[in-house]
Scaffold this active site. Structure first.
Site, PDB file in Angstrom:
ATOM      1  N   LYS A 126       0.603  -0.962  -0.021  1.00 51.96           N
ATOM      2  CA  LYS A 126       0.219   0.207   0.061  1.00 51.96           C
ATOM      3  C   LYS A 126       0.983   0.860  -0.269  1.00 51.96           C
ATOM      4  CE  LYS A 126      -4.625   1.135   0.475  1.00 51.96           C
ATOM      5  NZ  LYS A 126      -5.509   0.359   0.224  1.00 51.96           N
ATOM      6  N   ASP A 166      -7.061   4.305  -4.703  1.00 52.52           N
ATOM      7  CA  ASP A 166      -7.995   3.927  -3.258  1.00 52.52           C
ATOM      8  C   ASP A 166      -8.534   5.190  -3.081  1.00 52.52           C
ATOM      9  OD1 ASP A 166      -8.131   2.345  -0.858  1.00 52.52           O
ATOM     10  OD2 ASP A 166      -7.582   4.332   0.249  1.00 52.52           O
TER      11      ASP A 166
HETATM   12  P1  NDP Z   1     -12.890   7.659  -3.294  1.00 50.33           P
HETATM   13  O1  NDP Z   1     -11.433   8.796  -2.386  1.00 50.33           O
HETATM   14  O2  NDP Z   1     -13.908   7.403  -4.362  1.00 50.33           O
HETATM   15  O3  NDP Z   1     -14.267   8.141  -1.604  1.00 50.33           O
HETATM   16  C1  NDP Z   1     -13.800   8.234  -0.587  1.00 50.33           C
HETATM   17  C2  NDP Z   1     -14.612   8.734  -0.067  1.00 50.33           C
HETATM   18  O4  NDP Z   1     -15.594   8.558   1.306  1.00 50.33           O
HETATM   19  C3  NDP Z   1     -15.567  10.286  -0.733  1.00 50.33           C
HETATM   20  O5  NDP Z   1     -17.241   9.956  -0.230  1.00 50.33           O
HETATM   21  C4  NDP Z   1     -14.849  10.305   0.979  1.00 50.33           C
HETATM   22  O6  NDP Z   1     -15.574  12.186   1.175  1.00 50.33           O
HETATM   23  C5  NDP Z   1     -15.416   9.569   2.257  1.00 50.33           C
HETATM   24  N1  NDP Z   1     -14.284  10.060   3.148  1.00 50.33           N
HETATM   25  C6  NDP Z   1     -12.638   9.479   3.127  1.00 50.33           C
HETATM   26  N2  NDP Z   1     -12.453  10.111   4.102  1.00 50.33           N
HETATM   27  C7  NDP Z   1     -13.230  10.157   5.213  1.00 50.33           C
HETATM   28  C8  NDP Z   1     -13.557  10.768   6.269  1.00 50.33           C
HETATM   29  N3  NDP Z   1     -12.124  10.116   6.781  1.00 50.33           N
HETATM   30  N4  NDP Z   1     -14.289  11.153   6.773  1.00 50.33           N
HETATM   31  C9  NDP Z   1     -15.499  10.704   6.343  1.00 50.33           C
HETATM   32  N5  NDP Z   1     -16.053  10.625   5.105  1.00 50.33           N
HETATM   33  C10 NDP Z   1     -14.704  10.236   4.007  1.00 50.33           C
HETATM   34  O7  NDP Z   1     -12.140   6.249  -2.247  1.00 50.33           O
HETATM   35  P2  NDP Z   1     -12.818   4.967  -3.125  1.00 50.33           P
HETATM   36  O8  NDP Z   1     -14.451   5.100  -2.916  1.00 50.33           O
HETATM   37  O9  NDP Z   1     -12.009   4.066  -4.048  1.00 50.33           O
HETATM   38  O10 NDP Z   1     -12.553   3.619  -0.881  1.00 50.33           O
HETATM   39  C11 NDP Z   1     -13.737   3.706  -0.080  1.00 50.33           C
HETATM   40  C12 NDP Z   1     -13.588   3.420   0.688  1.00 50.33           C
HETATM   41  O11 NDP Z   1     -12.959   1.750   0.072  1.00 50.33           O
HETATM   42  C13 NDP Z   1     -11.569   2.964   1.410  1.00 50.33           C
HETATM   43  O12 NDP Z   1     -11.307   3.190   2.549  1.00 50.33           O
HETATM   44  C14 NDP Z   1     -10.580   2.105   0.923  1.00 50.33           C
HETATM   45  O13 NDP Z   1      -9.927   1.861   1.117  1.00 50.33           O
HETATM   46  C15 NDP Z   1     -11.469   1.037   0.593  1.00 50.33           C
HETATM   47  N6  NDP Z   1     -11.298  -0.024  -0.628  1.00 50.33           N
HETATM   48  C16 NDP Z   1     -11.270   0.435  -2.180  1.00 50.33           C
HETATM   49  C17 NDP Z   1     -10.557   0.213  -3.544  1.00 50.33           C
HETATM   50  C18 NDP Z   1     -10.611   0.676  -4.784  1.00 50.33           C
HETATM   51  O14 NDP Z   1     -10.905  -0.291  -6.080  1.00 50.33           O
HETATM   52  N7  NDP Z   1     -11.155   2.259  -4.622  1.00 50.33           N
HETATM   53  C19 NDP Z   1     -10.800  -0.970  -2.908  1.00 50.33           C
HETATM   54  C20 NDP Z   1     -10.847  -2.054  -1.669  1.00 50.33           C
HETATM   55  C21 NDP Z   1     -11.192  -1.293  -0.470  1.00 50.33           C
HETATM   56  P3  NDP Z   1     -15.108  13.375   1.440  1.00 50.33           P
HETATM   57  O15 NDP Z   1     -15.022  13.375  -0.812  1.00 50.33           O
HETATM   58  O16 NDP Z   1     -15.504  14.448   1.547  1.00 50.33           O
HETATM   59  O17 NDP Z   1     -13.705  13.691   1.822  1.00 50.33           O
HETATM   60  O1  2IT Z   2      -8.139  -2.018  -0.456  1.00 45.91           O
HETATM   61  C1  2IT Z   2      -8.054  -1.818  -1.752  1.00 45.91           C
HETATM   62  O2  2IT Z   2      -7.903  -3.127  -1.584  1.00 45.91           O
HETATM   63  C2  2IT Z   2      -8.289  -0.858  -3.364  1.00 45.91           C
HETATM   64  N1  2IT Z   2      -8.015   0.484  -3.032  1.00 45.91           N
HETATM   65  C3  2IT Z   2      -7.591  -2.159  -4.495  1.00 45.91           C
HETATM   66  C4  2IT Z   2      -6.268  -2.338  -4.812  1.00 45.91           C
HETATM   67  C5  2IT Z   2      -5.746  -2.464  -5.937  1.00 45.91           C
HETATM   68  O3  2IT Z   2      -4.627  -2.813  -6.369  1.00 45.91           O
HETATM   69  O4  2IT Z   2      -6.890  -2.878  -6.779  1.00 45.91           O
END
Ligand code: NDP
Ligand code: 2IT
Length: 446
Positions: A126, A166
């Site tokens: 990561k 992420d």
């Molecule tokens: P994005 O940046 O696309 O979206 C994040 C969302 O979460 C936004 O709505 C943001 O709001 C909100 N957010 C982030 N930080 C905070 C905080 N401290 N308090 C409140 N709201 C918050 O990220 P993703 O959708 O890609 O990721 C979301 C989660 O999913 C994370 O935990 C990530 O690690 C996990 N994840 C993502 C994967 C992926 O493929 N993208 C895979 C597996 C897990 P705002 O815009 O106001 O900050």
């Molecule tokens: O938390 C996660 O699994 C991710 N942000 C996706 C990682 C990846 O390599 O696609």
């Protein structure tokens, strides 16, 4: 057993002070995996978990860049190369002001088990930066990404370490990062995943994490003779994972009534249907506006500043924003409102106290390292397509994703059986552990 766990955690804590998120993630794994190790001679006495909590390599570097006012900005960049026993390091990059060593080490540690669960050959890693893309112009984001990659490129590679997105890293950032890597190396390789489809990306990768959470939650409900169809669903976040979790809930006949961002939450009692969701995707991904702008088009909905979605009654809750966003008070409210199932889209969104409360009240709880593995799984499929120099169709990738989520669910059933119930935390941790541990044993003390 309790004493072995406490001694182990005390040692890890003494070596990793001021890293609460990392210790939280290690504690959950130690509590479920150490008893398994003690019961199995091949693992016992090999210090395997102690080796797993020590990153193989941590890189920290300066990222200097010039903003639109021509002022020099300095951020900190990181890559945690946690474990490469079963494949090259694989895991996302997070750009958010809260990023620090503790947060990235917890994410890299979870990634080892998650990647192992996908059945694909990927190690755990990561990275990221405390850079905040919010409010920055496209050219500022581009200059930052170019500066970040100018250092990162020497540590990564298609057979060494393959980053992805992420929080704060989506298709725009992956594009700028890929462009700079290609320029520095003079090579077009699959060094990043989440690429655009016309330059080596996979169909379904943007959807994969959100769809995967819903497939896993459906598997979990089906196993308990229930389904998502007709259920009311509360989702937090409104980014990549939340958007596509909402889309898949709609496909499967559920009603999604909330989404949120760090400013508060949106409640639409009538359900965020396909048309409304398309509007949200445009607001967030193209116009890069805040979620509250939804009310300008749909004034019947409500926005609650500074509040969390968990107070809205629901059958299913999908936390899809960030770590520790669902605490014990929220868990009590969900249980009191008769919530049946939790599917974690985010990494470690529920606190340990909240998880205990769910378990002791019979709420089905899917931990993120199992339920959100669809994203990295399709990243693995993107790598496979890059190696083949070939693209699979949408249907082919979606079918593979469904199969992988179903296999992960089966692994949780296999290792998580506990007095007639399924402990999905135990199941996911042990299933993820076994494959990596076996590889580490075979490869000797390295
Ligand atoms: P994005 O940046 O696309 O979206 C994040 C969302 O979460 C936004 O709505 C943001 O709001 C909100 N957010 C982030 N930080 C905070 C905080 N401290 N308090 C409140 N709201 C918050 O990220 P993703 O959708 O890609 O990721 C979301 C989660 O999913 C994370 O935990 C990530 O690690 C996990 N994840 C993502 C994967 C992926 O493929 N993208 C895979 C597996 C897990 P705002 O815009 O106001 O900050
Ligand atoms: O938390 C996660 O699994 C991710 N942000 C996706 C990682 C990846 O390599 O696609």
């Amino acid at each position: 057993m309790e004493k072995i766990i406490q001694q182990f955690l005390a040692l890890v804590e003494s070596r990793n002070q001021n890293e609460p998120e990392f210790l939280q993630a290690v504690t959950e794994v130690a509590e479920t995996v150490l008893p398994y190790i003690v019961q199995h001679d091949i693992y016992y006495g090999q210090n395997i978990l102690l080796r797993m909590v020590e990153p193989e390599r941590v890189v920290s570097f300066r990222v200097a860049w010039i903003d639109d006012q021509e002022k020099i900005q300095v951020n900190r960049g990181y890559r945690i190369e946690m474990n490469s026993a079963i494949g090259p390091y694989k895991g996302g990059l997070r750009f958010h002001p809260s990023v620090n060593l503790s947060v990235l080490k917890f994410l890299a540690f979870e990634q080892i088990f998650k990647n192992s669960l996908t059945t694909l050959p990927m190690g755990g890693g990561k990275g990221g930066s405390d850079f905040d893309p919010k409010g920055k112009s496209d050219t500022e984001v581009m200059r930052f990404c170019q500066s970040f990659m100018t250092e990162l490129f020497r540590h990564i590679g298609p057979n060494r370490d393959i980053p992805a997105g992420d929080i704060g890293v989506g298709s725009r950032e992956i594009g700028y990062l890929f462009g700079q890597y290609k320029r520095l190396k003079n090579e077009f390789t699959g060094v990043l995943t989440g690429k655009g489809v016309s330059w080596g990306g996979s169909l379904i990768r943007p959807e994969a994490t959100g769809y995967g959470v819903v497939y896993f939650t459906e598997n979990m409900l089906n196993h308990h003779k229930d389904s998502i169809d007709g259920k009311t669903v509360v989702i937090s976040g409104s980014g990549n994972v939340a958007q596509f979790a909402a889309e898949k809930c709609n496909h499967l006949g559920a009603k999604v009534v909330t989404l949120s961002d760090s400013s508060g939450y949106l409640h639409d009692k009538d359900g965020i249907n396909e048309e409304k969701l398309a509007h949200i995707m445009h607001l967030k991904n193209v116009e890069r506006k805040r979620l509250s702008a939804y009310l300008e088009k749909y004034p019947k909905a409500s926005f609650f500043p500074g509040k969390r979605v968990w107070e809205v009654p629901c059958d299913i809750a999908l936390p899809c924003a960030t770590q520790n966003e669902l605490e014990i008070g929220d868990a009590r409210t969900l249980v009191a409102n008769n919530c049946k199932a939790i599917g974690e889209g985010a990494n470690m969104p529920c606190t340990p106290e909240a998880i205990t409360h769910f378990k002791s009240n019979g709420v089905f709880y899917a931990p993120g390292k199992a339920s959100n593995a669809g994203g990295v799984a399709v990243s693995g499929l993107e790598m496979a397509q890059n190696s083949l120099r070939y693209n699979w169709t949408r249907e082919q990738v979606d079918d593979k994703l469904k199969d992988i989520m179903s296999d992960i669910h089966s692994s949780c059933l296999h290792f998580g059986e506990e007095k007639g119930n399924i402990n999905y935390v135990k199941g996911a941790n042990i299933a993820g552990f076994v494959k990596v541990a076996d590889a580490m044993l075979a490869q000797g003390v390295v």
